[in-house]
Design a protein around this motif. Structure first.
Motif, PDB file in Angstrom:
ATOM      1  N   PRO A   1       0.783  -1.221   0.000  1.00 14.10           N
ATOM      2  CA  PRO A   1       0.000   0.000   0.000  1.00 14.10           C
ATOM      3  C   PRO A   1       0.820   1.278   0.000  1.00 14.10           C
ATOM      4  O   PRO A   1       1.635   1.519   0.884  1.00 14.10           O
ATOM      5  N   GLN A   2       0.596   2.110  -1.010  1.00  9.35           N
ATOM      6  CA  GLN A   2       1.266   3.400  -1.110  1.00  9.35           C
ATOM      7  C   GLN A   2       0.917   4.344   0.037  1.00  9.35           C
ATOM      8  O   GLN A   2       1.764   5.141   0.449  1.00  9.35           O
ATOM      9  N   PRO A   3      -0.308   4.323   0.587  1.00 11.03           N
ATOM     10  CA  PRO A   3      -0.604   5.241   1.696  1.00 11.03           C
ATOM     11  C   PRO A   3       0.348   5.103   2.870  1.00 11.03           C
ATOM     12  O   PRO A   3       0.616   6.084   3.570  1.00 11.03           O
ATOM     13  N   VAL A   4       0.870   3.916   3.116  1.00 12.00           N
ATOM     14  CA  VAL A   4       1.802   3.729   4.227  1.00 12.00           C
ATOM     15  C   VAL A   4       3.115   4.449   3.950  1.00 12.00           C
ATOM     16  O   VAL A   4       3.695   5.087   4.835  1.00 12.00           O
ATOM     17  N   SER A   5       3.602   4.375   2.713  1.00 13.48           N
ATOM     18  CA  SER A   5       4.821   5.102   2.354  1.00 13.48           C
ATOM     19  C   SER A   5       4.626   6.605   2.542  1.00 13.48           C
ATOM     20  O   SER A   5       5.515   7.302   3.056  1.00 13.48           O
ATOM     21  N   ALA A   6       3.466   7.110   2.132  1.00  7.48           N
ATOM     22  CA  ALA A   6       3.183   8.531   2.297  1.00  7.48           C
ATOM     23  C   ALA A   6       3.116   8.911   3.769  1.00  7.48           C
ATOM     24  O   ALA A   6       3.581   9.996   4.171  1.00  7.48           O
ATOM     25  N   ALA A   7       2.561   8.029   4.599  1.00  6.76           N
ATOM     26  CA  ALA A   7       2.491   8.292   6.038  1.00  6.76           C
ATOM     27  C   ALA A   7       3.890   8.347   6.641  1.00  6.76           C
ATOM     28  O   ALA A   7       4.162   9.168   7.532  1.00  6.76           O
ATOM     29  N   ILE A   8       4.783   7.491   6.175  1.00  5.75           N
ATOM     30  CA  ILE A   8       6.172   7.503   6.652  1.00  5.75           C
ATOM     31  C   ILE A   8       6.828   8.838   6.326  1.00  5.75           C
ATOM     32  O   ILE A   8       7.501   9.440   7.173  1.00  5.75           O
ATOM     33  N   VAL A   9       6.622   9.326   5.112  1.00  4.73           N
ATOM     34  CA  VAL A   9       7.201  10.614   4.715  1.00  4.73           C
ATOM     35  C   VAL A   9       6.680  11.736   5.606  1.00  4.73           C
ATOM     36  O   VAL A   9       7.436  12.636   6.012  1.00  4.73           O
TER      37      VAL A   9
ATOM     38  N   ASP B   1      16.965   2.738   3.675  1.00  2.11           N
ATOM     39  CA  ASP B   1      15.670   2.055   3.696  1.00  2.11           C
ATOM     40  C   ASP B   1      15.919   0.578   3.995  1.00  2.11           C
ATOM     41  O   ASP B   1      16.459  -0.156   3.167  1.00  2.11           O
ATOM     42  N   LEU B   2      15.511   0.151   5.194  1.00  2.15           N
ATOM     43  CA  LEU B   2      15.754  -1.214   5.644  1.00  2.15           C
ATOM     44  C   LEU B   2      14.662  -2.155   5.156  1.00  2.15           C
ATOM     45  O   LEU B   2      13.484  -1.853   5.278  1.00  2.15           O
ATOM     46  N   GLY B   3      15.061  -3.318   4.620  1.00  3.50           N
ATOM     47  CA  GLY B   3      14.077  -4.260   4.100  1.00  3.50           C
ATOM     48  C   GLY B   3      13.279  -3.643   2.983  1.00  3.50           C
ATOM     49  O   GLY B   3      12.057  -3.740   2.946  1.00  3.50           O
ATOM     50  N   CYS B   4      13.974  -3.035   2.023  1.00  7.31           N
ATOM     51  CA  CYS B   4      13.338  -2.183   1.010  1.00  7.31           C
ATOM     52  C   CYS B   4      12.497  -2.942   0.000  1.00  7.31           C
ATOM     53  O   CYS B   4      11.688  -2.339  -0.714  1.00  7.31           O
ATOM     54  N   GLY B   5      12.674  -4.261  -0.101  1.00  9.93           N
ATOM     55  CA  GLY B   5      11.910  -5.001  -1.101  1.00  9.93           C
ATOM     56  C   GLY B   5      12.188  -4.468  -2.492  1.00  9.93           C
ATOM     57  O   GLY B   5      13.334  -4.325  -2.909  1.00  9.93           O
ATOM     58  N   THR B   6      11.133  -4.117  -3.217  1.00 10.34           N
ATOM     59  CA  THR B   6      11.288  -3.604  -4.585  1.00 10.34           C
ATOM     60  C   THR B   6      11.409  -2.077  -4.621  1.00 10.34           C
ATOM     61  O   THR B   6      11.314  -1.486  -5.687  1.00 10.34           O
ATOM     62  N   GLY B   7      11.599  -1.454  -3.433  1.00  6.30           N
ATOM     63  CA  GLY B   7      11.934  -0.026  -3.447  1.00  6.30           C
ATOM     64  C   GLY B   7      11.125   0.901  -2.578  1.00  6.30           C
ATOM     65  O   GLY B   7      11.376   2.112  -2.568  1.00  6.30           O
ATOM     66  N   GLU B   8      10.160   0.367  -1.849  1.00 10.49           N
ATOM     67  CA  GLU B   8       9.355   1.245  -1.000  1.00 10.49           C
ATOM     68  C   GLU B   8       9.661   1.009   0.482  1.00 10.49           C
ATOM     69  O   GLU B   8       9.927  -0.116   0.885  1.00 10.49           O
TER      70      GLU B   8
ATOM     71  N   ASP C   1      21.660   9.608   7.822  1.00  9.34           N
ATOM     72  CA  ASP C   1      20.920  10.772   8.328  1.00  9.34           C
ATOM     73  C   ASP C   1      19.470  10.437   8.651  1.00  9.34           C
ATOM     74  O   ASP C   1      18.893  10.987   9.592  1.00  9.34           O
ATOM     75  N   ILE C   2      18.870   9.569   7.826  1.00 10.93           N
ATOM     76  CA  ILE C   2      17.453   9.222   7.987  1.00 10.93           C
ATOM     77  C   ILE C   2      17.281   7.732   7.757  1.00 10.93           C
ATOM     78  O   ILE C   2      17.840   7.168   6.802  1.00 10.93           O
ATOM     79  N   LEU C   3      16.496   7.111   8.611  1.00  8.58           N
ATOM     80  CA  LEU C   3      16.233   5.685   8.519  1.00  8.58           C
ATOM     81  C   LEU C   3      14.751   5.461   8.246  1.00  8.58           C
ATOM     82  O   LEU C   3      13.900   6.052   8.925  1.00  8.58           O
ATOM     83  N   THR C   4      14.425   4.611   7.261  1.00 11.29           N
ATOM     84  CA  THR C   4      13.027   4.290   6.965  1.00 11.29           C
ATOM     85  C   THR C   4      12.871   2.784   6.787  1.00 11.29           C
ATOM     86  O   THR C   4      13.842   2.066   6.535  1.00 11.29           O
TER      87      THR C   4
END
Length: 245
Positions: free
Chosen positions: A2-10, A24-31, A88-91
């Motif tokens: 779900p893209q909404p979760v990525s937006a919430a992280i931002v 980006d930890l455990g990035c999978g295919t990039g999100e 600097d930033i961890l996601t």
């Protein structure tokens, strides 16, 4: 995913300055890395995952979109080949802190004052799709092959993840539930999710008759989320953690 979760992280992050290194930890295919990069185009993005096929897909997406200062590597989050204080930033979205404590290594590479924002699954019943599959398959002949979701309930209890973060040295730890609507265009798309991990291997061993019965039970349980156009709008909830080291 779900893209909404990525937006919430931002939204949990401050504005990232040019040149900031985002891990980006455990990035999978990039999100959520790609979403963070879209929000802050001048950052440097490093995504890591243990799945080489997923890393290759992330690299292909970056090439397709002509992104610069973006790198994806096969690397375990338990043993990061990154200098202390370099990030600097961890996601992370559904990778970091999912079922075990990997906070100490993440805190090591995050600079003092560095920010983090991650999403994790909370109690299993809040993940409507997965909980539905689990419930139906536990009543089938492959019940013993179905992954146990109890680990999510266990690590979501008694503020365990908050303690992991604080014990690792995170000075600020904020948390809240985040709810969104997971939309699937039709029942065929629901079955595609079923065929993927973590249940795909078990489902593949069902015979034709039981496969049909499992699909019927899933359709019945999700019927309240089926829209007039045949799509499914399924409520999902995860937990966000954010703060700084």
């Amino acid at each position: 995913m779900p893209q909404p979760v990525s937006a919430a992280i931002v939204r949990c992050l401050p504005t990232a300055p040019p040149g900031a290194l985002v891990l980006d930890l455990g990035c999978g295919t990039g999100e959520p890395g790609f979403t963070v990069k879209a929000a802050f185009p001048d950052i440097r993005l490093l995504g890591i995952d243990t799945s080489e096929p997923m890393i290759e897909m992330a690299r292909a997406k970056a090439r397709r979109d002509g992104l610069t200062d973006v790198e994806f590597k096969v690397m375990p989050m338990e043993n990061l080949a990154i200098r202390t204080g370099e990030v600097d930033i961890l996601t992370s979205r559904f990778g970091f802190l999912s079922v075990s404590d990997t906070a100490a290594e993440a805190a090591r590479v995050l600079r003092p004052g560095g920010r983090y924002a991650v999403a994790v699954w909370d109690r299993s019943e809040l993940n409507t799709v997965i909980h539905t599959f689990f419930t139906v398959l536990k009543e089938s002949s492959v019940a013993d092959e179905v992954p146990d979701l109890g680990i999510f309930d266990e690590v979501s209890s008694d503020a365990r993840r908050e303690r992991w973060l604080r014990d690792a040295g995170m000075t600020s730890v904020n948390t809240d539930l985040f709810a969104w609507e997971y939309t699937l265009p039709n029942f065929a798309a629901v079955l595609e999710v079923l065929a993927a991990p973590p249940f795909g291997a078990a489902v593949a061993t069902l015979d034709n008759d039981e496969t049909k019965k499992v699909q019927e039970r899933i359709a019945e349980r999700l019927s309240t989320h089926r829209a007039a156009d045949g799509s499914y709008r399924i409520p999902q909830t995860c937990r966000l953690f954010w703060g700084h080291r």
